[in-house]
Design an enzyme around this catalytic site. Structure first.
Site, PDB file in Angstrom:
ATOM      1  N   THR A 125      -5.416 -30.761  25.525  1.00 13.66           N
ATOM      2  CA  THR A 125      -6.122 -31.588  24.928  1.00 13.66           C
ATOM      3  C   THR A 125      -6.518 -32.708  25.680  1.00 13.66           C
ATOM      4  O   THR A 125      -5.857 -33.590  26.431  1.00 13.66           O
ATOM      5  CB  THR A 125      -5.463 -32.097  23.508  1.00 13.66           C
ATOM      6  OG1 THR A 125      -4.812 -31.049  22.919  1.00 13.66           O
ATOM      7  CG2 THR A 125      -6.164 -33.050  22.616  1.00 13.66           C
ATOM      8  N   LYS A 148      -9.065 -28.334  24.899  1.00 13.61           N
ATOM      9  CA  LYS A 148      -9.433 -28.802  23.481  1.00 13.61           C
ATOM     10  C   LYS A 148      -9.991 -29.936  23.559  1.00 13.61           C
ATOM     11  O   LYS A 148      -9.286 -31.175  23.970  1.00 13.61           O
ATOM     12  CB  LYS A 148      -8.041 -28.646  22.472  1.00 13.61           C
ATOM     13  CG  LYS A 148      -8.197 -29.154  21.130  1.00 13.61           C
ATOM     14  CD  LYS A 148      -7.152 -28.797  20.177  1.00 13.61           C
ATOM     15  CE  LYS A 148      -7.089 -29.468  19.037  1.00 13.61           C
ATOM     16  NZ  LYS A 148      -5.801 -28.853  18.081  1.00 13.61           N
ATOM     17  N   LYS A 150     -11.314 -33.504  21.408  1.00 19.04           N
ATOM     18  CA  LYS A 150     -11.317 -34.378  20.345  1.00 19.04           C
ATOM     19  C   LYS A 150     -12.558 -35.051  20.130  1.00 19.04           C
ATOM     20  O   LYS A 150     -12.952 -35.666  20.997  1.00 19.04           O
ATOM     21  CB  LYS A 150     -10.055 -35.498  20.225  1.00 19.04           C
ATOM     22  CG  LYS A 150      -8.566 -34.719  20.314  1.00 19.04           C
ATOM     23  CD  LYS A 150      -8.367 -34.126  18.708  1.00 19.04           C
ATOM     24  CE  LYS A 150      -6.780 -33.561  18.693  1.00 19.04           C
ATOM     25  NZ  LYS A 150      -6.720 -33.286  17.425  1.00 19.04           N
ATOM     26  N   ASP A 175     -12.245 -30.230  18.159  1.00 20.48           N
ATOM     27  CA  ASP A 175     -11.405 -30.532  16.933  1.00 20.48           C
ATOM     28  C   ASP A 175     -12.095 -31.696  16.724  1.00 20.48           C
ATOM     29  O   ASP A 175     -12.009 -32.970  17.207  1.00 20.48           O
ATOM     30  CB  ASP A 175     -10.063 -30.874  17.155  1.00 20.48           C
ATOM     31  CG  ASP A 175      -9.194 -30.830  16.314  1.00 20.48           C
ATOM     32  OD1 ASP A 175      -9.893 -30.998  14.945  1.00 20.48           O
ATOM     33  OD2 ASP A 175      -7.889 -31.164  16.319  1.00 20.48           O
ATOM     34  N   GLU A 201     -12.603 -26.990  15.256  1.00 16.12           N
ATOM     35  CA  GLU A 201     -11.608 -27.120  14.232  1.00 16.12           C
ATOM     36  C   GLU A 201     -11.973 -28.171  13.124  1.00 16.12           C
ATOM     37  O   GLU A 201     -12.384 -29.280  13.438  1.00 16.12           O
ATOM     38  CB  GLU A 201     -10.424 -27.676  15.059  1.00 16.12           C
ATOM     39  CG  GLU A 201      -9.050 -26.512  15.170  1.00 16.12           C
ATOM     40  CD  GLU A 201      -8.025 -27.218  15.989  1.00 16.12           C
ATOM     41  OE1 GLU A 201      -7.132 -27.514  14.975  1.00 16.12           O
ATOM     42  OE2 GLU A 201      -7.802 -27.489  16.818  1.00 16.12           O
ATOM     43  N   ASP A 224      -7.732 -26.749   9.894  1.00 14.98           N
ATOM     44  CA  ASP A 224      -6.524 -27.209  10.202  1.00 14.98           C
ATOM     45  C   ASP A 224      -6.064 -28.199   8.889  1.00 14.98           C
ATOM     46  O   ASP A 224      -4.993 -27.584   8.252  1.00 14.98           O
ATOM     47  CB  ASP A 224      -6.806 -28.242  11.295  1.00 14.98           C
ATOM     48  CG  ASP A 224      -5.329 -29.048  11.950  1.00 14.98           C
ATOM     49  OD1 ASP A 224      -4.321 -28.690  11.194  1.00 14.98           O
ATOM     50  OD2 ASP A 224      -5.465 -29.634  12.733  1.00 14.98           O
ATOM     51  N   LYS A 246       0.643 -24.819  11.800  1.00 10.17           N
ATOM     52  CA  LYS A 246       1.676 -26.014  12.578  1.00 10.17           C
ATOM     53  C   LYS A 246       3.017 -25.957  11.673  1.00 10.17           C
ATOM     54  O   LYS A 246       2.850 -26.050  10.337  1.00 10.17           O
ATOM     55  CB  LYS A 246       0.763 -27.219  12.533  1.00 10.17           C
ATOM     56  CG  LYS A 246      -0.091 -27.603  13.398  1.00 10.17           C
ATOM     57  CD  LYS A 246      -0.839 -28.857  13.362  1.00 10.17           C
ATOM     58  CE  LYS A 246      -2.010 -28.900  14.328  1.00 10.17           C
ATOM     59  NZ  LYS A 246      -2.821 -30.392  14.252  1.00 10.17           N
ATOM     60  N   CYS A 274       0.236 -27.690  16.913  1.00  9.52           N
ATOM     61  CA  CYS A 274       1.404 -28.569  17.184  1.00  9.52           C
ATOM     62  C   CYS A 274       0.969 -30.111  16.909  1.00  9.52           C
ATOM     63  O   CYS A 274      -0.360 -30.164  17.153  1.00  9.52           O
ATOM     64  CB  CYS A 274       1.969 -28.431  18.367  1.00  9.52           C
ATOM     65  SG  CYS A 274       0.912 -29.160  19.859  1.00  9.52           S
ATOM     66  N   ASP A 296      -2.151 -23.702  21.088  1.00  4.77           N
ATOM     67  CA  ASP A 296      -2.364 -25.228  21.250  1.00  4.77           C
ATOM     68  C   ASP A 296      -0.956 -25.748  21.040  1.00  4.77           C
ATOM     69  O   ASP A 296      -0.645 -26.221  20.235  1.00  4.77           O
ATOM     70  CB  ASP A 296      -3.434 -25.891  20.296  1.00  4.77           C
ATOM     71  CG  ASP A 296      -3.441 -27.221  20.560  1.00  4.77           C
ATOM     72  OD1 ASP A 296      -3.215 -27.760  21.767  1.00  4.77           O
ATOM     73  OD2 ASP A 296      -4.085 -28.002  19.715  1.00  4.77           O
ATOM     74  N   ASP A 298       0.594 -27.959  23.578  1.00  2.00           N
ATOM     75  CA  ASP A 298       0.556 -28.606  24.986  1.00  2.00           C
ATOM     76  C   ASP A 298       1.184 -30.004  24.614  1.00  2.00           C
ATOM     77  O   ASP A 298       1.270 -30.950  25.323  1.00  2.00           O
ATOM     78  CB  ASP A 298      -0.860 -28.834  25.316  1.00  2.00           C
ATOM     79  CG  ASP A 298      -1.694 -29.898  24.274  1.00  2.00           C
ATOM     80  OD1 ASP A 298      -1.350 -29.666  23.163  1.00  2.00           O
ATOM     81  OD2 ASP A 298      -2.751 -30.223  24.705  1.00  2.00           O
TER      82      ASP A 298
END
Length: 327
Positions: A125, A148, A150, A175, A201, A224, A246, A274, A296, A298
């Protein structure tokens, strides 16, 4: 069988800052549940999430409210009735899985129905920042196969361009953490398609995502914040192509396994996700990773220091959890 339960609040510093559209943090505060039966010890970790009205205090209080049931030997099936989905149930449920493995000598993944576990390639991420900051972060992580990103809404196309420049060969997941709005959704999805994004996401706020059923989705869109447990899946059909499972949302591995099976039957791709936690939280989630198109997990890679023993990561490849850690 009499069980002894202890709870602990632990803090693990993050390497730098972890920044998403809703804010930033510099440490992961987790609640760890430990169950003892004789010489056998089982552990589970959860990450309380303010977005869902949780705190370490509220999670501790929730678990304490059923201490008598747990210490009297309530099992995983009873736990699903005693507590709702969420972080509190997750910590206890995963500790129960671990304790059962320690008592029986049978690995948790075998009990869950897996013949073996394979290593997983996890996303890495990149926190939201200025285009310049994100390009520099992407350049440092350019050798990782899956990133990933953000995002935060305004200015996201420039951020995407910067990341793609820094990591031209990596697969990308975006995301938005609910930060996009209906009036810009189509343009933002089109921009993601242009930059070769593989998955988006939660672009719109949960409960305000009806538009996803009315527009063309040039790339898969993953739920999500809109996806919590099995019962939430029906409302996502037609709006989403994938669901991020998750354990802190499902309330543990028990429900996560059921949700993954149901999602597959309903035609959703699965993402194993997570919160930012330690290897103890990633270990049970790795079972969902075996069923996932996108992984995902990490969390430990984002920490300045993980718990020991931890998972072994070689670059972005995560080995199955050792029994000393969990399960």
């Amino acid at each position: 069988m009499r069980i002894e339960m202890t709870l602990a609040v632990e803090a693990f510093p993050i390497a730098g800052r972890f920044v998403i559209s809703r804010g930033a943090k510099t440490e992961a505060r987790v609640v760890t549940a430990t169950l003892r039966a004789g010489d056998a010890v089982g552990r589970g970790e959860c990450v309380p999430y303010a977005r869902y009205g949780e705190s370490v205090e509220s999670v501790n209080a929730t678990i304490e409210s059923i201490r008598g049931d747990i210490e009297a030997g309530a099992g995983r099936a009873a736990l699903q009735r005693l507590l709702p989905a969420g972080a509190a149930r997750n910590a206890v449920d995963c500790a129960m899985w671990d304790l059962e493995a320690k008592l029986t000598g049978r690995r948790a993944w075998r009990t869950a129905g897996f013949e073996r576990l394979v290593p997983l390639v996890t996303a890495y991420t990149l926190s939201v920042g200025t285009p310049e900051e994100m390009r520099a972060a992407a350049l440092k992580a350019a050798d990782r196969p899956l990133l990933k990103i953000k995002l935060a809404g305004e200015g996201d196309e420039a951020r995407l361009a910067a990341v793609r420049e820094g990591a031209p060969h990596a697969r990308l997941i975006v995301d938005a953490n609910e930060a996009w709005r209906e009036e810009t959704l189509v343009a933002q999805l089109d921009a993601c398609a242009r930059f070769g994004v593989s998955l988006v996401e939660q672009p719109l706020p949960a409960g305000q995502d009806e538009m996803l059923a009315r527009v063309a989705r040039p790339i898969p869109v993953c739920a999500d914040e809109s996806a919590h447990e099995t019962a939430s899946l029906a409302a996502l059909q037609g709006r989403y192509d994938a669901v991020n499972i998750k354990l802190d949302k499902t309330g543990g591995l028990t429900e996560a396994l059921l949700m993954a099976e149901a999602a597959g039957r309903m035609g959703f791709e699965i993402m194993a996700g997570c919160m930012v936690g330690t290897s103890l939280a990633m270990a049970p989630a790795s079972l969902i990773g075996q069923m996932a198109a996108f992984v995902d997990l990490d969390g430990p890679l984002l920490l300045a220091k993980d718990r020991e023993p931890g998972l072994v990561y070689e670059g972005s490849t995560m080995a199955p959890p050792p029994p000393q850690l969990w399960g």
